[in-house]
Write an enzyme that holds these catalytic residues in place. Sequence first.
Site, short mmCIF file in Angstrom:
data_model
loop_
_atom_site.label_atom_id
_atom_site.label_comp_id
_atom_site.label_asym_id
_atom_site.label_seq_id
_atom_site.Cartn_x
_atom_site.Cartn_y
_atom_site.Cartn_z
N CYS A 1 38.65 -70.80 -13.66
CA CYS A 1 38.55 -70.65 -14.94
C CYS A 1 40.23 -70.29 -15.47
CB CYS A 1 37.84 -68.91 -15.26
SG CYS A 1 36.04 -69.43 -14.97
N HIS A 2 40.25 -70.72 -16.83
CA HIS A 2 41.37 -70.36 -17.38
C HIS A 2 41.84 -68.95 -17.78
CE1 HIS A 2 40.90 -74.74 -18.08
NE2 HIS A 2 42.05 -74.81 -17.90
N MET B 1 31.93 -67.97 -19.45
CA MET B 1 32.05 -67.21 -18.04
C MET B 1 32.44 -65.81 -18.19
SD MET B 1 30.98 -69.56 -16.06
CE MET B 1 31.19 -68.39 -14.72
N GLU B 2 33.31 -65.48 -19.24
CA GLU B 2 33.67 -64.13 -19.63
C GLU B 2 32.53 -63.26 -19.93
OE1 GLU B 2 37.31 -66.42 -19.28
OE2 GLU B 2 35.44 -66.88 -20.25
N ASP C 1 24.73 -49.90 -8.72
CA ASP C 1 25.61 -48.92 -7.97
C ASP C 1 25.33 -47.35 -8.10
OD1 ASP C 1 27.60 -48.31 -5.92
OD2 ASP C 1 28.74 -47.75 -7.61
#
Length: 157
Positions: free
Chosen positions: A78-79, A113-114, A128
Amino acid sequence: MNDFSHLDAQGNPAMVDVGAKAITHRTARARSVVTLNEEIMRHLTGTDIQTKKGPVFQTAIIAGTMAAKRTDELIPLCHSLGLENCRIVITTEGHDAIVECRVSTQGKTGVEMEALVGASVAALTIYDMCKAFSHDIVIRETKLLEKTGGKRDFRRD
């Protein structure tokens, strides 16, 4: 030679060269769904689940935002992107916590992707923080809902 943009002519992994691409406004929206059981949902007060660690959804929003900003450190090819906006909203429907992450920037490559990383890490943070109540938690789906900018837009109904 191949259809995969992250492989060079010899089949080796390679970052896509975006040097010649035009800068455009890029947006993406992704969703993760976390299914919680009744025992966990009993701790829902108003719009958040309260635990000894603190408010679950508020913490998940912060974690997802931090992760979205660091996507290039998690996904090898990824950039690096400077996000102009990252907004995570968590709502509940029945026993489901719906995490939506919307991101945007001006850039030469997309931000899907972000958005996916932001939604995923927020969902993992919910897991969690709630596992002390029960491990009966399922992160059912993470998917891209829409993206704009670049070669083609995408929208899932």
